[in-house]
Scaffold this motif. Structure first.
Motif, PDB file in Angstrom:
ATOM      1  N   UNK A  11       7.982 -45.234  53.857  1.00 57.27           N
ATOM      2  CA  UNK A  11       8.476 -45.206  52.484  1.00 57.27           C
ATOM      3  C   UNK A  11       8.119 -43.914  51.755  1.00 57.27           C
ATOM      4  N   UNK A  12       6.975 -43.345  52.071  1.00 60.61           N
ATOM      5  CA  UNK A  12       6.517 -42.159  51.350  1.00 60.61           C
ATOM      6  C   UNK A  12       6.071 -41.082  52.332  1.00 60.61           C
ATOM      7  N   UNK A  13       7.010 -40.510  53.089  1.00 61.28           N
ATOM      8  CA  UNK A  13       6.639 -39.511  54.102  1.00 61.28           C
ATOM      9  C   UNK A  13       5.992 -38.260  53.514  1.00 61.28           C
ATOM     10  N   UNK A  14       6.243 -38.001  52.229  1.00 54.36           N
ATOM     11  CA  UNK A  14       5.633 -36.835  51.577  1.00 54.36           C
ATOM     12  C   UNK A  14       4.315 -37.176  50.897  1.00 54.36           C
ATOM     13  N   UNK A  15       3.938 -38.455  50.957  1.00 50.13           N
ATOM     14  CA  UNK A  15       2.736 -38.888  50.260  1.00 50.13           C
ATOM     15  C   UNK A  15       3.001 -39.355  48.846  1.00 50.13           C
ATOM     16  N   UNK A  16       4.247 -39.242  48.403  1.00 50.41           N
ATOM     17  CA  UNK A  16       4.672 -39.690  47.078  1.00 50.41           C
ATOM     18  C   UNK A  16       5.906 -40.565  47.243  1.00 50.41           C
ATOM     19  N   UNK A  17       5.964 -41.688  46.520  1.00 48.81           N
ATOM     20  CA  UNK A  17       7.145 -42.552  46.551  1.00 48.81           C
ATOM     21  C   UNK A  17       8.142 -42.043  45.513  1.00 48.81           C
ATOM     22  N   UNK A  18       9.319 -41.653  45.957  1.00 51.58           N
ATOM     23  CA  UNK A  18      10.371 -41.181  45.065  1.00 51.58           C
ATOM     24  C   UNK A  18      11.356 -42.319  44.814  1.00 51.58           C
ATOM     25  N   UNK A  19      11.475 -42.713  43.543  1.00 49.63           N
ATOM     26  CA  UNK A  19      12.345 -43.836  43.179  1.00 49.63           C
ATOM     27  C   UNK A  19      13.542 -43.340  42.391  1.00 49.63           C
ATOM     28  N   UNK A  20      14.728 -43.712  42.834  1.00 51.37           N
ATOM     29  CA  UNK A  20      15.972 -43.340  42.171  1.00 51.37           C
ATOM     30  C   UNK A  20      16.259 -44.338  41.052  1.00 51.37           C
ATOM     31  N   UNK A  21      16.341 -43.841  39.815  1.00 50.00           N
ATOM     32  CA  UNK A  21      16.529 -44.694  38.645  1.00 50.00           C
ATOM     33  C   UNK A  21      17.849 -44.345  37.967  1.00 50.00           C
ATOM     34  N   UNK A  22      18.678 -45.359  37.743  1.00 48.75           N
ATOM     35  CA  UNK A  22      19.992 -45.185  37.124  1.00 48.75           C
ATOM     36  C   UNK A  22      19.936 -45.596  35.657  1.00 48.75           C
ATOM     37  N   UNK A  23      20.166 -44.632  34.760  1.00 43.26           N
ATOM     38  CA  UNK A  23      20.186 -44.931  33.335  1.00 43.26           C
ATOM     39  C   UNK A  23      21.544 -45.456  32.869  1.00 43.26           C
ATOM     40  N   UNK A  24      22.509 -45.534  33.782  1.00 43.85           N
ATOM     41  CA  UNK A  24      23.834 -46.012  33.411  1.00 43.85           C
ATOM     42  C   UNK A  24      23.897 -47.499  33.145  1.00 43.85           C
ATOM     43  N   UNK A  25      22.867 -48.232  33.546  1.00 42.99           N
ATOM     44  CA  UNK A  25      22.812 -49.679  33.319  1.00 42.99           C
ATOM     45  C   UNK A  25      21.589 -49.981  32.451  1.00 42.99           C
ATOM     46  N   UNK A  26      21.770 -50.200  31.143  1.00 42.60           N
ATOM     47  CA  UNK A  26      20.627 -50.389  30.233  1.00 42.60           C
ATOM     48  C   UNK A  26      19.827 -51.652  30.494  1.00 42.60           C
ATOM     49  N   UNK A  27      20.375 -52.579  31.269  1.00 42.96           N
ATOM     50  CA  UNK A  27      19.607 -53.767  31.609  1.00 42.96           C
ATOM     51  C   UNK A  27      18.460 -53.405  32.546  1.00 42.96           C
ATOM     52  N   UNK A  28      18.662 -52.392  33.372  1.00 41.27           N
ATOM     53  CA  UNK A  28      17.662 -52.023  34.374  1.00 41.27           C
ATOM     54  C   UNK A  28      16.723 -50.924  33.907  1.00 41.27           C
ATOM     55  N   UNK A  29      17.251 -49.950  33.198  1.00 44.03           N
ATOM     56  CA  UNK A  29      16.413 -48.818  32.772  1.00 44.03           C
ATOM     57  C   UNK A  29      17.072 -48.099  31.607  1.00 44.03           C
TER      58      UNK A  29
END
Length: 244
Positions: A11-29
């Motif tokens: 999940x984190x091959x670089x040592x950091x977890x990169x999470x893709x966040x979509x602001x197009x859906x206000x229910x989620x983010x």
């Protein structure tokens, strides 16, 4: 819960977890208009999963679902939050859904349209966010009505008004908010679809990693983590998905 090093590395091959966040859906983010900070259910889940892995989290912020999906497919992001759709399945392993969101139609008060079933008629122009789950679904399902595409989901109602389209389609909560704010608009009764929002990771990370993410989502539903996040962020119009 201690995870095997190979799972953490998947999940984190670089040592950091990169999470893709979509602001197009206000229910989620969504982004705080004062602080600029991004928060929401998907951000809470990303933070919790990074904590589970024992690694730092970095958010990759996008304004549309299609860009957010592409980030995971190209492995710029390690996890993402998407509506489950057949066209998005290639290159991504999805968990079961964690939230169900209603898709609705919005029209002007003086529109002759009174039901969802009346929308798919020749001459009806439907405005939808480009690359959104609603776009993908309606592209398959509408046979007579024509589809026009706004740059993103938050742009749907402004584009619907500017282009004098007949119907706006999208997240029910977003459309309700726009209707209340602008006036002269109404939602057609009910819903035309239910969106299953899930987490996903690049397929290349392997089945074992995909199972860990799937189990994490099921645990977050069962423990009321998702329900509490929805309540904490004041989200209405969405419900916790049933157990897989």
């Amino acid at each position: 819960m201690n995870l095997a090093p190979d799972i953490v590395n998947a999940f984190a091959p670089t040592g950091v977890l990169h999470a893709s966040i979509n602001l197009g859906n206000p229910i989620l983010a969504k982004k705080d208009t004062v602080t600029g900070e991004v928060g929401g259910v998907s951000v809470d889940l990303a933070n919790a999963f990074a904590e589970r892995l024992g690694v730092p989290l970095e958010l990759l912020i996008f304004d549309t679902a299609s860009k957010s999906v592409e980030a995971v497919k190209t492995e710029k992001a390690d996890i993402g939050f998407f509506a489950i759709d057949p066209l998005r399945g290639e290159g991504i392993r999805f968990t079961g859904p964690y939230v169900l969101i209603e898709g609705a139609y919005l029209v002007r008060d003086d529109s002759l349209l009174q039901s969802n079933e009346e929308v798919d008629r020749s001459g009806t122009r439907v405005m939808v966010g480009k690359g959104s789950a609603y776009d993908l679904y309606l592209t398959r399902e509408l046979k007579a009505a024509s589809i026009e595409r706004a740059p993103s989901s938050p742009d749907v109602v402004p584009a619907f008004l500017a282009e004098d389209a007949d119907v706006a389609a999208g997240v029910k909560q977003q459309l309700e908010s726009d209707a209340q704010r602008l006036g002269g608009l109404r939602l057609l009764p009910g819903r035309f679809m239910v969106i299953q929002q899930a987490m996903g990771s690049p397929a290349s990370r392997g089945e074992a990693a995909a199972k860990v993410l799937t189990d994490f989502v099921e645990e977050c539903k069962a423990s009321s983590f998702v329900a509490n996040a929805l309540a904490r962020h004041g989200i209405h119009g969405a419900s916790v998905a049933p157990a897989a």
